[in-house]
Design a protein around this motif. Sequence first.
Motif, PDB file in Angstrom:
ATOM      1  N   ARG A 117       0.810  -1.217   0.000  1.00 12.98           N
ATOM      2  CA  ARG A 117       0.000   0.000   0.000  1.00 12.98           C
ATOM      3  C   ARG A 117       0.842   1.265   0.000  1.00 12.98           C
ATOM      4  O   ARG A 117       0.548   2.214  -0.737  1.00 12.98           O
ATOM      5  CB  ARG A 117      -0.902   0.001   1.244  1.00 12.98           C
ATOM      6  CG  ARG A 117      -1.776   1.237   1.389  1.00 12.98           C
ATOM      7  CD  ARG A 117      -2.272   1.366   2.821  1.00 12.98           C
ATOM      8  NE  ARG A 117      -3.355   2.324   2.956  1.00 12.98           N
ATOM      9  CZ  ARG A 117      -3.740   2.851   4.106  1.00 12.98           C
ATOM     10  NH1 ARG A 117      -3.135   2.510   5.217  1.00 12.98           N
ATOM     11  NH2 ARG A 117      -4.739   3.718   4.150  1.00 12.98           N
TER      12      ARG A 117
ATOM     13  N   LYS B  18      -2.918   9.593   7.522  1.00 15.92           N
ATOM     14  CA  LYS B  18      -3.991   8.748   7.045  1.00 15.92           C
ATOM     15  C   LYS B  18      -5.189   8.744   7.943  1.00 15.92           C
ATOM     16  O   LYS B  18      -5.070   8.358   9.052  1.00 15.92           O
ATOM     17  CB  LYS B  18      -3.540   7.310   7.001  1.00 15.92           C
ATOM     18  CG  LYS B  18      -2.077   7.187   6.973  1.00 15.92           C
ATOM     19  CD  LYS B  18      -1.515   7.756   5.844  1.00 15.92           C
ATOM     20  CE  LYS B  18      -0.164   8.135   5.741  1.00 15.92           C
ATOM     21  NZ  LYS B  18       0.193   8.920   4.681  1.00 15.92           N
ATOM     22  N   THR B  19      -6.285   8.987   7.541  1.00 15.50           N
ATOM     23  CA  THR B  19      -7.540   8.735   8.236  1.00 15.50           C
ATOM     24  C   THR B  19      -8.643   9.157   7.320  1.00 15.50           C
ATOM     25  O   THR B  19      -8.465  10.101   6.603  1.00 15.50           O
ATOM     26  CB  THR B  19      -7.676   9.479   9.575  1.00 15.50           C
ATOM     27  OG1 THR B  19      -6.701  10.443   9.666  1.00 15.50           O
ATOM     28  CG2 THR B  19      -7.639   8.520  10.705  1.00 15.50           C
TER      29      THR B  19
ATOM     30  N   TYR C 137      -4.208   6.735  -1.309  1.00 12.28           N
ATOM     31  CA  TYR C 137      -4.660   5.641  -0.449  1.00 12.28           C
ATOM     32  C   TYR C 137      -6.139   5.802  -0.110  1.00 12.28           C
ATOM     33  O   TYR C 137      -6.718   6.887  -0.217  1.00 12.28           O
ATOM     34  CB  TYR C 137      -3.824   5.548   0.827  1.00 12.28           C
ATOM     35  CG  TYR C 137      -3.915   6.757   1.727  1.00 12.28           C
ATOM     36  CD1 TYR C 137      -4.939   6.902   2.661  1.00 12.28           C
ATOM     37  CD2 TYR C 137      -2.942   7.755   1.679  1.00 12.28           C
ATOM     38  CE1 TYR C 137      -5.008   7.998   3.491  1.00 12.28           C
ATOM     39  CE2 TYR C 137      -3.006   8.851   2.507  1.00 12.28           C
ATOM     40  CZ  TYR C 137      -4.039   8.972   3.421  1.00 12.28           C
ATOM     41  OH  TYR C 137      -4.105  10.063   4.249  1.00 12.28           O
ATOM     42  N   LEU C 138      -6.732   4.700   0.309  1.00 13.88           N
ATOM     43  CA  LEU C 138      -8.161   4.634   0.611  1.00 13.88           C
ATOM     44  C   LEU C 138      -8.371   4.768   2.111  1.00 13.88           C
ATOM     45  O   LEU C 138      -7.654   4.165   2.908  1.00 13.88           O
ATOM     46  CB  LEU C 138      -8.711   3.294   0.124  1.00 13.88           C
ATOM     47  CG  LEU C 138     -10.226   3.104   0.038  1.00 13.88           C
ATOM     48  CD1 LEU C 138     -10.818   4.006  -1.040  1.00 13.88           C
ATOM     49  CD2 LEU C 138     -10.535   1.631  -0.261  1.00 13.88           C
ATOM     50  N   ILE C 139      -9.381   5.556   2.516  1.00 12.59           N
ATOM     51  CA  ILE C 139      -9.758   5.643   3.921  1.00 12.59           C
ATOM     52  C   ILE C 139     -11.245   5.313   4.063  1.00 12.59           C
ATOM     53  O   ILE C 139     -12.039   5.595   3.169  1.00 12.59           O
ATOM     54  CB  ILE C 139      -9.484   7.037   4.519  1.00 12.59           C
ATOM     55  CG1 ILE C 139     -10.215   8.141   3.747  1.00 12.59           C
ATOM     56  CG2 ILE C 139      -7.993   7.326   4.549  1.00 12.59           C
ATOM     57  CD1 ILE C 139     -10.131   9.502   4.399  1.00 12.59           C
ATOM     58  N   TYR C 140     -11.585   4.698   5.177  1.00 10.83           N
ATOM     59  CA  TYR C 140     -12.963   4.302   5.458  1.00 10.83           C
ATOM     60  C   TYR C 140     -13.548   3.420   4.359  1.00 10.83           C
ATOM     61  O   TYR C 140     -14.766   3.304   4.234  1.00 10.83           O
ATOM     62  CB  TYR C 140     -13.853   5.531   5.674  1.00 10.83           C
ATOM     63  CG  TYR C 140     -13.331   6.482   6.713  1.00 10.83           C
ATOM     64  CD1 TYR C 140     -12.987   6.042   7.984  1.00 10.83           C
ATOM     65  CD2 TYR C 140     -13.155   7.837   6.417  1.00 10.83           C
ATOM     66  CE1 TYR C 140     -12.490   6.922   8.937  1.00 10.83           C
ATOM     67  CE2 TYR C 140     -12.664   8.721   7.367  1.00 10.83           C
ATOM     68  CZ  TYR C 140     -12.335   8.254   8.631  1.00 10.83           C
ATOM     69  OH  TYR C 140     -11.844   9.119   9.575  1.00 10.83           O
ATOM     70  N   GLY C 141     -12.702   2.854   3.533  1.00  9.53           N
ATOM     71  CA  GLY C 141     -13.157   1.951   2.494  1.00  9.53           C
ATOM     72  C   GLY C 141     -13.799   2.601   1.291  1.00  9.53           C
ATOM     73  O   GLY C 141     -14.143   1.928   0.320  1.00  9.53           O
ATOM     74  N   ILE C 142     -13.929   3.943   1.303  1.00  5.43           N
ATOM     75  CA  ILE C 142     -14.635   4.599   0.191  1.00  5.43           C
ATOM     76  C   ILE C 142     -13.980   5.889  -0.301  1.00  5.43           C
ATOM     77  O   ILE C 142     -14.206   6.297  -1.441  1.00  5.43           O
ATOM     78  CB  ILE C 142     -16.106   4.920   0.558  1.00  5.43           C
ATOM     79  CG1 ILE C 142     -16.165   5.663   1.894  1.00  5.43           C
ATOM     80  CG2 ILE C 142     -16.953   3.658   0.614  1.00  5.43           C
ATOM     81  CD1 ILE C 142     -17.564   6.127   2.273  1.00  5.43           C
ATOM     82  N   TYR C 143     -13.187   6.554   0.546  1.00  7.72           N
ATOM     83  CA  TYR C 143     -12.630   7.855   0.174  1.00  7.72           C
ATOM     84  C   TYR C 143     -11.141   7.745  -0.133  1.00  7.72           C
ATOM     85  O   TYR C 143     -10.435   6.915   0.437  1.00  7.72           O
ATOM     86  CB  TYR C 143     -12.842   8.872   1.296  1.00  7.72           C
ATOM     87  CG  TYR C 143     -14.278   9.121   1.634  1.00  7.72           C
ATOM     88  CD1 TYR C 143     -15.151   9.645   0.689  1.00  7.72           C
ATOM     89  CD2 TYR C 143     -14.769   8.834   2.914  1.00  7.72           C
ATOM     90  CE1 TYR C 143     -16.481   9.872   0.989  1.00  7.72           C
ATOM     91  CE2 TYR C 143     -16.098   9.058   3.229  1.00  7.72           C
ATOM     92  CZ  TYR C 143     -16.953   9.570   2.270  1.00  7.72           C
ATOM     93  OH  TYR C 143     -18.263   9.790   2.567  1.00  7.72           O
TER      94      TYR C 143
ATOM     95  N   ARG D  70      -7.608   5.996  -7.775  1.00  8.89           N
ATOM     96  CA  ARG D  70      -6.625   5.180  -7.061  1.00  8.89           C
ATOM     97  C   ARG D  70      -5.448   4.799  -7.965  1.00  8.89           C
ATOM     98  O   ARG D  70      -4.308   4.649  -7.505  1.00  8.89           O
ATOM     99  CB  ARG D  70      -7.315   3.903  -6.542  1.00  8.89           C
ATOM    100  CG  ARG D  70      -6.435   2.999  -5.686  1.00  8.89           C
ATOM    101  CD  ARG D  70      -6.180   3.610  -4.325  1.00  8.89           C
ATOM    102  NE  ARG D  70      -5.348   2.780  -3.475  1.00  8.89           N
ATOM    103  CZ  ARG D  70      -5.805   1.795  -2.687  1.00  8.89           C
ATOM    104  NH1 ARG D  70      -7.110   1.532  -2.652  1.00  8.89           N
ATOM    105  NH2 ARG D  70      -5.002   1.112  -1.923  1.00  8.89           N
TER     106      ARG D  70
ATOM    107  N   SER E 219     -10.240  14.273   0.894  1.00  8.06           N
ATOM    108  CA  SER E 219     -11.049  13.405   0.035  1.00  8.06           C
ATOM    109  C   SER E 219     -11.914  14.225  -0.920  1.00  8.06           C
ATOM    110  O   SER E 219     -12.176  13.806  -2.049  1.00  8.06           O
ATOM    111  CB  SER E 219     -11.933  12.491   0.888  1.00  8.06           C
ATOM    112  OG  SER E 219     -11.137  11.605   1.650  1.00  8.06           O
TER     113      SER E 219
END
Length: 304
Positions: free
Chosen positions: A126, A303-304, A140-146, A209, A199
């Motif tokens: 990653r 990251k968050t 990178y992806l955060i919360y699975g969607i952003y 991505r 995001s």
Amino acid sequence: MAGRKRKMLPVTDAVAAIIKHKNQTDLTLNVSPAKLKNNPCETLENAQNCEAQHSHYFTNNDLHQRLEEDFFKQSCISLAKAFIGKVLVRRCADGSELRGRIVETEAYLGGEDKASHSAGGKRTERNTAMFMKPGTIYVYLIYGIYLCMNVSSEGEGAAVLLRSLEPLQGQPAMRQLRAARRREGARLLKDKELCNGPSKLCQALNIPRCFDRRNLAADPEVWLEKDPNINPAEPNDIVSAPRIGIESHGEWAKKPWRFYLRGHPCVSVVNKEAERQSVSGNVTSNLVPSEVQSHTGQHNVKKT
């Protein structure tokens, strides 16, 4: 706090020039969210044609000064500050371009920076981009969607998170891209709300991505420019504040490694205490000598 008007601090002439009011047109475009999700840029041709191809910030293509590899060869914190005022450009499949001026960043130093994805020198599939040459894009992806967009700097595993932009060109297209990810019937976003978060700016500029590990200094679809019409921000114009969304990382959450343009309406979160400290020159008191030196090398992104 949401809903409360903020008292704006005095700003220098340089900052005032950047945040001056612009004549902008709000347009309702007949493009369905479904089409935007499938192929956003190609579907936005009508949106781009609804406004001048270049805002008054960009009166001549020859004035566009793309930033090359040497610019990115800076320590993480230096690069995070240097990004302020630079213009992120996204060229879509139809040839149209979206532009936004960077007004907020965060530095993630890697190494001992426990808030970084590369803390302790940890390398994964990653975060590979964080260990690549300066100027490499890390998405990178955060919360699975952003998605969030970062750019690597000098230093092992160091990178800068792009937090907020001031929309300059392509606002109607940006609204459509943002609307595709919002509930049906949601209110029309103001210009200052289009890119005021990591995001949000990825949505508004259609940063996918697959841009991960691309070279920002050479990529044909996304790059950075120096705005010839705006003077670089003065040191007192840039506020140093704690980074956002990393409270669980203890002392590292308090490091003043978020940088934003004082008084700019597109900044995601204003920190009044940090602004007072910036004026009095006390921000560096939060940095021990070893950390100041490490800005030349080992550090990274959030990251968050």
